[in-house]
Scaffold this active site. Sequence first.
Site, PDB file in Angstrom:
ATOM      1  N   GLU A  20       0.824  -1.308  -0.109  1.00 53.65           N
ATOM      2  CA  GLU A  20       0.025  -0.065   0.050  1.00 53.65           C
ATOM      3  C   GLU A  20       0.827   1.221   0.027  1.00 53.65           C
ATOM      4  OE1 GLU A  20      -3.632   2.275   2.639  1.00 53.65           O
ATOM      5  OE2 GLU A  20      -2.897   0.524   3.125  1.00 53.65           O
ATOM      6  N   LYS A  23      -2.558  -2.217  -3.097  1.00 46.58           N
ATOM      7  CA  LYS A  23      -3.689  -1.367  -2.397  1.00 46.58           C
ATOM      8  C   LYS A  23      -3.192   0.127  -2.468  1.00 46.58           C
ATOM      9  CE  LYS A  23      -6.316  -0.053   1.656  1.00 46.58           C
ATOM     10  NZ  LYS A  23      -6.902  -0.481   2.847  1.00 46.58           N
TER      11      LYS A  23
END
Length: 364
Positions: A188, A230
């Site tokens: 992420e 992500k």
Amino acid sequence: MAHRFPALTQEQKKELSEIAQSIVANGKGILAADESVGTMGNRLQRIKVENTEENRRQFREILFSVDSSINQSIGGVILFHETLYQKDSQGKLFRNILKEKGIVVGIKLDQGGAPLAGTNKETTIQGLDGLSERCAQYKKDGVDFGKWRAVLRIADQCPSSLAIQENANALARYASICQQNGLVPIVEPEVIPDGDHDLEHCQYVTEKVLAAAYKALNDHHVYLEGTLLKPNMVTAGHACTKKYTPEQVAMATVTALHRTVPAAVPGICFLSGGMSEEDATLNLNAINLCPLPKPWKLSFSYGRALQASALAAWGGKAANKEATQEAFMKRAVANHQAAKGQYVHTGSSGAASTQSLFTACYTY
């Protein structure tokens, strides 16, 4: 001359690939329920509920005990350390409740930011020390994937090359350690929406950040088929006066991904970045309808954008359990449809679903 030493066995690769694919299969996405005690306290404060372990447990029990058909929309749930070991009112571990529904259990692994000296208040992420041991224990406790959030912002001299490279290498090291211990790493690298930058500026920065992340993942011998990404959607800064349509957001987002993310990655699960529930769903739907090549599953990993209406419906009262679960299920199904490009906005969303969830310098 580069020399190759096997990082993973074929059996390890097979397990990681199967876990990653199962999380994003058939329009499924991820519920990010990994808010820290402090962050959950901020959410509870807004509905005038005290931030106690019991209140946090009660709300999560309501979410996790929703009808088993939730597994058609939610493929994985990210938990915070506290939540992984909590039980429902009958003494059953939350993680076992989720597993019985066919939902993969994940865990937040980063330990927050630390200042990068010589930069404009930029940070790198802590948590690599002892990570292998933590991953091994979590795997024994039924966890199959991890999450590590790196934060980059657009501002004067930001993000710097140092911040981009430092966070990319930390993400790659985390991903490698996860895979060695049988956990699928969710990578992420978030470009946060703070600021007044336009869509084009965000796209440029997002491409630089993602390119650096995948260079680092390659350098660290990370098995991409056993990972998930992500990222932020490409959006203008929260303070930007120019407004963009979901279709414009989608084109900028998919263009950035197409230029930087290898096709070997099985799924991209977007964060909601403080968008309202409805905007997060509309943008995801537009992304899946974007007329560009999309070799990955494009889905969601939402926290606030799956829970805001449910939290408002609950209000800290046990009597509101059914209404809370209905609100949660409604958003989960909407995003499941959006992950297949099949969401139709009816205009009947409640007030909570259209309210901006933006928080400046947001931390979990």
